[in-house]
Scaffold this motif. Structure first.
Motif, PDB file in Angstrom:
ATOM      1  N   UNK A 179       0.862  -1.184   0.000  1.00  0.00           N
ATOM      2  CA  UNK A 179       0.000   0.000   0.000  1.00  0.00           C
ATOM      3  C   UNK A 179       0.894   1.229   0.000  1.00  0.00           C
ATOM      4  N   UNK A 180       0.335   2.418  -0.332  1.00  0.00           N
ATOM      5  CA  UNK A 180       1.170   3.613  -0.459  1.00  0.00           C
ATOM      6  C   UNK A 180       1.987   3.903   0.798  1.00  0.00           C
ATOM      7  N   UNK A 181       3.204   4.386   0.601  1.00  0.00           N
ATOM      8  CA  UNK A 181       4.075   4.747   1.727  1.00  0.00           C
ATOM      9  C   UNK A 181       3.357   5.747   2.621  1.00  0.00           C
ATOM     10  N   UNK A 182       3.483   5.555   3.927  1.00  0.00           N
ATOM     11  CA  UNK A 182       2.845   6.471   4.879  1.00  0.00           C
ATOM     12  C   UNK A 182       1.402   6.128   5.185  1.00  0.00           C
ATOM     13  N   UNK A 183       0.893   5.045   4.595  1.00  0.00           N
ATOM     14  CA  UNK A 183      -0.497   4.670   4.856  1.00  0.00           C
ATOM     15  C   UNK A 183      -0.540   3.415   5.737  1.00  0.00           C
ATOM     16  N   UNK A 184      -1.694   3.163   6.302  1.00  0.00           N
ATOM     17  CA  UNK A 184      -1.899   1.990   7.156  1.00  0.00           C
ATOM     18  C   UNK A 184      -3.239   1.351   6.854  1.00  0.00           C
ATOM     19  N   UNK A 185      -3.305   0.035   6.992  1.00  0.00           N
ATOM     20  CA  UNK A 185      -4.590  -0.669   6.906  1.00  0.00           C
ATOM     21  C   UNK A 185      -5.182  -0.618   8.303  1.00  0.00           C
ATOM     22  N   UNK A 186      -6.358   0.003   8.431  1.00  0.00           N
ATOM     23  CA  UNK A 186      -6.896   0.239   9.771  1.00  0.00           C
ATOM     24  C   UNK A 186      -8.095  -0.630  10.129  1.00  0.00           C
ATOM     25  N   UNK A 187      -8.703  -1.284   9.136  1.00  0.00           N
ATOM     26  CA  UNK A 187      -9.863  -2.122   9.456  1.00  0.00           C
ATOM     27  C   UNK A 187     -10.084  -3.147   8.353  1.00  0.00           C
ATOM     28  N   UNK A 188     -10.558  -4.303   8.762  1.00  0.00           N
ATOM     29  CA  UNK A 188     -10.977  -5.340   7.835  1.00  0.00           C
ATOM     30  C   UNK A 188     -12.428  -5.660   8.162  1.00  0.00           C
ATOM     31  N   UNK A 189     -13.292  -5.605   7.144  1.00  0.00           N
ATOM     32  CA  UNK A 189     -14.709  -5.872   7.370  1.00  0.00           C
ATOM     33  C   UNK A 189     -15.078  -7.111   6.584  1.00  0.00           C
ATOM     34  N   UNK A 190     -15.433  -8.186   7.273  1.00  0.00           N
ATOM     35  CA  UNK A 190     -15.770  -9.446   6.631  1.00  0.00           C
ATOM     36  C   UNK A 190     -17.286  -9.540   6.497  1.00  0.00           C
ATOM     37  N   UNK A 191     -17.750  -9.677   5.264  1.00  0.00           N
ATOM     38  CA  UNK A 191     -19.199  -9.811   5.039  1.00  0.00           C
ATOM     39  C   UNK A 191     -19.901  -8.488   5.126  1.00  0.00           C
TER      40      UNK A 191
END
Length: 191
Positions: A179-191
């Motif tokens: 993912x782009x530099x300086x970004x974070x994955x903050x949530x995963x939504x299943x379904x």
């Protein structure tokens, strides 16, 4: 290895042949999209045309005739990347009125009202600090990008992406996802 299913070929107009416009055009061509560039500078048009073998037109993107000549009625997206917010806003308004399906616009000032920007025909706001060519290419060419919200007056962004079986990141662990530099994955939504 299996090759990712290529996204639908798009026709994209880039107004502004600066560094970001140059690399955006290069990325789009690499992904086999059609792109043309408009810039006021004959020198920049010559360089990008020579380097990338792309149609580059010297002209003012705020002029209806220039946008029409570039095929704005047929374009899937127009990206306004000049260094002036006001110029980009005028280009956006004209492009939408002339038939561009989607308009992405570089806006340096972060406190414009979102409703006003929508009225100007701007679908995607590109803040300078988020103006990496690869990031812009993802936004305008990937139908999986569902939403782009600007939080805290442009200081942060949240992007929601739907992962399908054909997605490049399907089946990967979070730590394996680019993912782009300086970004974070903050949530995963299943379904």
């Amino acid at each position: 290895s299996t090759k990712l299913v290529r996204s639908i070929k798009m026709y994209i107009i880039i107004v502004g042949a600066g560094e970001v416009g140059y690399y955006l055009a290069q990325l789009l061509l690499d992904e086999e999209h059609d792109a043309v560039v408009i810039d006021k500078s004959a020198e920049r048009c010559d360089k990008i045309s020579r380097d990338l073998d792309i149609v580059a037109t010297q002209g003012d993107g705020t002029e209806t005739s220039v946008l029409e000549k570039a095929g704005v009625k047929e374009c899937d997206a127009l990206v306004a990347l000049t260094w002036q917010d006001e110029t980009n806003m005028v280009i956006s308004l004209l492009a939408k009125e002339l038939g561009a399906k989607q308009v992405a616009t570089r806006i340096g000032k972060v406190d414009y009202d979102e409703a006003v920007l929508k009225k100007l025909g701007i679908d995607i706001v590109i803040h300078p600090e988020a103006a990496a060519a690869g990031y812009i290419a993802e936004l305008i060419t990937k139908p999986g990008v569902l939403d782009l919200a600007f939080i805290s007056r442009g200081a942060a962004e949240i992007m929601e992406v739907e992962i399908t079986d054909k997605s490049k990141i399907a089946g990967k662990r979070v730590k394996e996802i680019e993912h782009p530099a300086g970004s974070s994955i903050i949530a995963l939504i299943d379904g």
